[in-house]
Design an enzyme around this catalytic site. Structure first.
Site, short mmCIF file in Angstrom:
data_model
loop_
_atom_site.label_atom_id
_atom_site.label_comp_id
_atom_site.label_asym_id
_atom_site.label_seq_id
_atom_site.Cartn_x
_atom_site.Cartn_y
_atom_site.Cartn_z
N HIS A 159 1.35 3.93 1.93
CA HIS A 159 2.08 4.69 3.06
C HIS A 159 3.54 4.88 2.88
CE1 HIS A 159 -1.48 4.34 6.03
NE2 HIS A 159 -1.50 5.20 5.43
N HIS A 191 5.99 2.23 3.80
CA HIS A 191 6.20 1.17 2.73
C HIS A 191 6.58 1.46 1.52
CE1 HIS A 191 3.97 -1.62 5.34
NE2 HIS A 191 3.68 -0.37 6.25
N GLY A 197 -5.86 2.45 11.68
CA GLY A 197 -5.79 1.72 10.51
C GLY A 197 -5.20 0.21 10.81
N HIS A 198 -4.63 -0.18 11.78
CA HIS A 198 -4.25 -1.35 12.39
C HIS A 198 -5.26 -2.20 13.37
CE1 HIS A 198 -0.29 -0.25 10.54
NE2 HIS A 198 -0.51 0.94 11.04
N HIS A 257 0.69 -1.25 -0.02
CA HIS A 257 -0.09 0.11 0.11
C HIS A 257 0.90 1.33 -0.06
CE1 HIS A 257 1.07 -0.49 4.38
NE2 HIS A 257 0.46 0.62 4.35
N HIS A 262 5.97 -5.45 11.45
CA HIS A 262 5.57 -4.26 11.83
C HIS A 262 5.26 -4.11 13.19
CE1 HIS A 262 3.36 -0.76 10.60
NE2 HIS A 262 3.31 -0.79 9.31
N HIS A 308 -7.53 -0.74 5.59
CA HIS A 308 -6.58 -0.05 6.20
C HIS A 308 -6.90 1.31 6.29
CE1 HIS A 308 -2.73 0.62 8.02
NE2 HIS A 308 -2.09 0.98 6.73
N ASP A 310 0.89 -8.19 10.72
CA ASP A 310 0.98 -6.54 11.11
C ASP A 310 0.66 -7.01 12.70
OD1 ASP A 310 0.57 -4.38 11.94
OD2 ASP A 310 -1.15 -3.74 10.48
ZN LIG Z 1 2.90 0.45 7.79
ZN LIG Z 2 0.12 1.64 6.48
#
Ligand SMILES: [Zn+2]
Ligand SMILES: [Zn+2]
Length: 563
Positions: free
Chosen positions: A80, A83, A372-373, A78, A395, A146, A200
């Protein structure tokens, strides 16, 4: 059994986290089989406060050199920064495709353009369900939810078995774009047998479930209803869901939306172009038109939720923004989590806003942000569906990884085939072969500090901060200011190492100090008494001065002493 014979004959699969395990940020996973190495994500990290003068931290790539130096594919989960932020530094090594969803690749293209790079024919836009063959790997993509649109988990079908990488995820049953996590496919893979799950771990400490992006709508509805003047919402420039929510509420409450700050403007444009953000006609207003509009007609989406000194909110907070100024009727909403390490900078921004009698709303006072997690129950759900032979928590800092291991034990410990946890950290080589999975050894890893003054000249040398230092040296301006009055105490001093201009070495530093003194005296008291803002100002001014005078770009590390 023929299966184990096949596995015995098949080459081992090595997985090495190059970043993101034991810290938040710079996520990067190298997966090798035979001659082929692919990377999952290429993230960066914002420097900690102890590293002034450094714009970006990315993982060192020394390990790749031991694998032939080249990368057969770059797979992105994704968009972000943690990443994709390192993509410009990795890209010169990538021979094969760069695989990502449309939104992710659009953000990447925008980022690398600044570096004079382009993906060109390497860009390979994927949609969930796609399968792409790269050497011995078949790479499959699964939709996950997310805090940013168009995220995927990555499945690697390898000669040793199936590896599943969740990417960043939570289980959002009501995402704004109606693209929920594909739990069905995860269950299918689990039923067929998964060798290893890389999952994650960010929110493993949080009980229950994280909640949907739509959960913050009520709190924002209330803020819109009660704000008399301007409404300013600060969030990450990648938080497109948050943008959509604000745009929708702006339409409902008859306000116009301005996107303020470069990241916010660029990302909102990309998101609109690709259909991830829908802005009704007549709702958008240019940032330049904000100052002439009535406060109650306006909502601004701004950058700077982390107190970054160069971002829009920091400038607005000290009344030093070209288009946006605030007063007693106005409200600022910080719609983001404070990334650990940024609390002080954010606190300073809130103090500046409070001085202008602005109402400040944070997630502590109202539900204006949702993570988002996934929390622990979401991690349990994924473990139950995927039922991997091995779990490698990713992560997170080590304590999150370790806790994730205990969660896996709780979930699978009593089952006939419990999941074994491999607690890897950056640089640990995880090997999968006929003997199963294990931590084999450690490989060279590290971090590379990047000073933004060098952007534009991206090559392999960029990857070595020490080469930058060796080439252009280090300059440390030391400035003393009075904490109360903001007055400069004495002349700035400049110490240099390895920075030897061809002409008049001494003069440059003396002139630089005088130039700096004038620049500091030209700042407002608020800026001079704000260490973060002042450092950023000193760094920028001195860089420009030295570049102009000497043509060189030394690393500038400002020291501000308050007395
Ligand atoms: Zn991340
Ligand atoms: Zn992220």
């Amino acid at each position: 059994m023929s299966v184990s014979n096949d596995t015995q004959a098949a080459p081992a699969v090595d997985v090495v986290p190059l970043g993101g395990l034991g810290e938040f940020g710079l996520n990067m996973l190298a997966v090798s089989c035979g001659e082929t190495t692919i990377l999952i994500d290429a993230g960066s990290m914002f420097p900690e406060a102890g590293l002034p003068g450094v714009d970006l931290v990315v993982p060192a790539l020394d390990y790749l050199d031991t694998r032939g130096g080249r990368v057969a594919a770059l797979v992105l989960t994704h968009g972000h920064e943690d990443h994709i932020g390192g993509v410009p530094y990795v890209l010169p090594r990538v021979d094969g495709p760069v695989l990502g969803t449309a939104f992710t690749l659009a953000l990447v293209e925008n980022k690398i353009e600044e570096h004079g790079l382009e993906l060109g024919a390497r860009a390979r836009v994927i949609v969930p369900g796609d399968r792409v063959r790269v050497g011995p790997f078949e790479i499959e993509f699964i939709r996950v939810t997310h805090s940013i649109p168009d995220c995927v988990a990555v499945v690697l079908h390898t000669p040793q078995g199936v590896l599943v990488h969740t990417g960043d995820f939570k289980i959002d049953y009501t995402p704004l774009d109606h693209q929920p996590t594909d739990l069905g496919r995860l269950a299918e893979l689990g039923a067929a047998g998964v060798l290893a799950l890389f999952a994650d771990s960010t929110n493993v400490d949080r009980p229950g479930v994280t909640g949907s992006e739509t959960d913050v709508r009520d709190a924002f509805d209330e803020v819109f209803a009660t704000t008399e003047g301007k409404l300013i919402v600060a969030s990450f420039a990648s938080s497109v869901y948050r943008m959509q929510l604000i745009v929708d509420l702006a339409a409902k409450f008859n306000r116009q939306v301005a996107f303020v700050g470069r990241g916010m403007q660029e990302n909102s444009q990309i998101a609109q172009r690709l259909g991830y953000l829908r802005v009704p006609t007549g709702i958008a207003i240019k940032d330049a038109d904000v100052s002439s509009a009535r406060g109650r007609d306006i909502v601004c989406l701004v950058t700077g939720s982390q107190g970054e000194p160069q971002a829009a909110l920091s400038r607005i907070a000290i009344d030093d923004h070209r288009h946006v100024s605030l007063g007693p009727d106005d409200t600022v909403v910080l719609s983001a989590r404070a990334i650990p390490g940024n609390e002080k900078a954010i606190g300073r921004v809130i103090n500046h806003l409070a001085r202008r009698q602005v109402e400040v709303v944070t997630e502590d006072t109202r539900h204006v942000h949702v993570s988002g997690h996934g929390s622990v129950d979401e991690l349990k759900l994924v473990l139950s569906l995927v039922r991997p032979r091995y779990l490698i928590p990713v992560h997170g800092e080590f304590r999150q990884l370790a806790r994730h291991a205990r969660v896996a034990d709780l979930v699978t410990g009593g089952l006939p085939a419990p999941t074994r946890v491999l607690l890897a950290e950056d640089g640990h080589r995880v090997r999968f072969d006929a003997e199963g999975g294990r931590l084999l050894d450690t490989v060279p890893t590290g971090r590379v500090l990047i000073d933004g003054s060098r952007t534009g000249a991206v090559d392999d040398e960029m990857l070595r901060d020490r080469r930058h230092l060796a080439a252009d040296g280090l300059v440390v301006p030391v400035v003393v200011v009075n904490r109360q009055t903001g007055r400069r105490e004495g002349a700035p001093e400049i110490v240099a190492r390895g920075f030897v201009p061809e002409t008049a070495a001494g003069d440059v530093l003396v002139d630089g100090a005088a130039f700096l003194a004038a620049a500091i005296d030209g700042c407002s008291v608020e800026e001079r008494t704000d260490e973060g803002l002042l450092k950023e100002r000193i760094r920028g001014e001195l860089r420009r001065f030295l570049k102009k005078r000497t043509g060189r770009r030394p690393m500038v590390l400002p020291v501000v002493m308050e007395i």
